[in-house]
Scaffold this active site. Structure first.
Site, short mmCIF file in Angstrom:
data_model
loop_
_atom_site.label_atom_id
_atom_site.label_comp_id
_atom_site.label_asym_id
_atom_site.label_seq_id
_atom_site.Cartn_x
_atom_site.Cartn_y
_atom_site.Cartn_z
N ILE A 16 29.11 -30.35 24.95
CA ILE A 16 29.25 -31.64 25.48
C ILE A 16 29.75 -31.40 26.88
O ILE A 16 28.93 -32.01 27.81
CB ILE A 16 30.36 -32.69 24.71
CG1 ILE A 16 29.83 -32.68 23.31
CG2 ILE A 16 30.36 -33.70 25.42
CD1 ILE A 16 28.48 -33.53 23.14
N SER A 123 36.34 -37.12 25.35
CA SER A 123 35.05 -37.22 24.67
C SER A 123 35.19 -36.93 23.10
O SER A 123 34.45 -36.15 22.70
CB SER A 123 34.18 -36.23 25.23
OG SER A 123 34.46 -34.76 24.85
N CYS A 153 30.08 -39.45 19.44
CA CYS A 153 28.69 -39.84 19.24
C CYS A 153 28.17 -40.62 18.33
O CYS A 153 27.43 -41.73 18.74
CB CYS A 153 27.90 -38.57 19.18
SG CYS A 153 28.19 -37.50 17.74
N THR A 183 26.32 -28.01 14.16
CA THR A 183 27.14 -27.96 15.23
C THR A 183 27.91 -26.54 15.46
O THR A 183 28.05 -25.98 14.39
CB THR A 183 28.27 -28.99 15.28
OG1 THR A 183 29.10 -28.67 14.37
CG2 THR A 183 27.81 -30.35 15.12
N ARG A 200 32.33 -26.32 4.65
CA ARG A 200 32.08 -25.75 5.99
C ARG A 200 31.67 -24.22 5.75
O ARG A 200 31.57 -23.40 7.02
CB ARG A 200 33.06 -26.14 7.08
CG ARG A 200 33.07 -27.54 7.55
CD ARG A 200 33.99 -27.88 8.57
NE ARG A 200 34.00 -29.22 8.92
CZ ARG A 200 33.17 -29.87 9.68
NH1 ARG A 200 32.24 -29.04 10.44
NH2 ARG A 200 33.06 -31.13 10.04
N ARG A 236 25.16 -32.90 7.33
CA ARG A 236 24.66 -31.80 8.15
C ARG A 236 23.34 -31.20 7.82
O ARG A 236 23.29 -30.48 6.64
CB ARG A 236 25.61 -30.67 8.68
CG ARG A 236 27.04 -31.28 9.10
CD ARG A 236 26.78 -31.98 10.39
NE ARG A 236 27.99 -32.65 10.97
CZ ARG A 236 28.98 -32.17 11.52
NH1 ARG A 236 28.87 -30.84 11.74
NH2 ARG A 236 29.86 -32.76 11.86
#
Length: 337
Positions: A16, A123, A153, A183, A200, A236
């Site tokens: 980002i 952000s 987002c 990501t 993950r 994902r």
């Protein structure tokens, strides 16, 4: 008469952070004056210039000591884990873009203000009562707070769409599925992971991995009547960019697909022209890489079941589209007097 250029400092130069830098370099109203991250300056320069998803930047980019040169522009570089050690007053920083993924509270960002920055834009969704703004939704209500969040987002994509739906049809509840590109937070291969979510640990490039998402809470900030009435999953998928939003909404009344799409087209062309788009064109995720909109509503996939269960489909480049809104919001707070 020269207009003021907003002096921006980026804290966190990941996906980002670099996307915001790419956008800032093309806008004459900004000046990038500083960057902070913990990896090498040489890699910062290289990854700004070259990206596997986006075109190489048409500038000469190099480092000399702790200065990044972008053609003739000079950007001061830092490698500080402690924000209290950066003298932002000497750089006359108007806005710090907090793109580190950390420092998610007002208190955590106060050192940046104490060290000379005028304002901080985070952000990510805040983890405290930090004011939250989404450009195109509530940016006109900005009251000059020193530290604010740009939300996520997903919220930037979903909230303006839900604003339209709630305005004309009323929302009783919603289930949100995001078919989200992988990501940097995920593993390329099966391996240990510091997350509490054991899923993950699996390879992002070989698996579809469902994860719990904070999008429901981030969206509910803008719809208090829906608190506890929304659920979100981030699924994902093994692609490097773009997200497909699959949104199921229970409406207050009975409506048709045609009525909903008419309102989408009408609102997008008027109120939301700067942040939303619509499409009737068949396409895939790669069609939306470097798309500047918060969301592109896929009209042929709008559907209504039982006259009050609405399904909405929308695309987003979750990096570049979101970074564009970060920069838009930075302009609002940077010019505030």
């Amino acid at each position: 008469m020269n207009k003021k250029r907003i002096r921006v400092f980026i804290n966190g130069f990941g996906r980002i952070g670099r996307s915001t830098a790419r956008i800032i370099l093309k806008e004459s109203s900004f000046e990038l004056v500083g960057i902070n991250d913990l990896y090498s300056y040489e890699q910062m320069a290289y990854l700004l210039k070259y990206d596997s998803l986006y075109p190489a930047l048409p500038y000469s980019i190099k480092t000399e000591g702790d200065v990044l040169f972008i053609d003739e522009r000079k950007v001061q570089l830092f490698s500080e884990s402690n924000p209290e050690k950066m003298d932002l007053g000497a750089l006359d920083v108007d806005v710090v873009l907090q793109c580190s993924g950390m420092f998610l509270t007002v208190e955590a960002n106060l050192p940046l203000i104490r060290n000379g920055a005028k304002r901080v834009l985070v952000s990510a969704p805040a983890s405290d009562s930090m004011p939250t703004y989404i450009y195109g939704v509530n940016h006109e209500t900005f009251e000059g707070e020193y530290i604010v969040s740009n939300s996520s987002c997903s919220a930037n994509a979903i909230v303006p769409i839900f604003k339209i739906v709630d305005k004309y049809f009323g929302i009783q509840g919603a289930i949100m599925n995001m078919y989200h590109s992988y990501t940097s937070y995920q593993n390329l291969l099966d391996n240990s992971h510091y997350s509490m979510d054991i899923r993950r640990t699996r390879s992002a490039t070989q698996n579809t991995i469902p994860l719990i998402s904070s999008a429901a809470e981030a969206t509910a900030c803008f719809f208090p009547h829906l608190k506890g009435r929304m659920s979100a999953k981030s699924i994902r998928v093994p692609i490097p960019a773009a997200t497909l939003y699959d949104l199921t909404v229970k409406l207050n009344g009975r409506y048709t697909k045609e009525e909903v799409n008419f309102r989408f087209e009408e609102e997008v062309r008027s109120i939301y022209a700067d942040i939303l788009d619509i499409t009737n064109t068949p396409g895939g995720a790669d069609n939306y890489i470097q798309n500047p909109y918060s969301a592109v509503i896929n009209l042929p996939f709008t559907d209504v079941a039982g006259e009050n269960l609405l399904r909405i489909s929308a695309w987003q480049d979750n990096e570049y589209g979101y970074a564009k809104r970060v920069v838009d919001m930075a302009k609002i707070i940077g010019l505030f007097s």
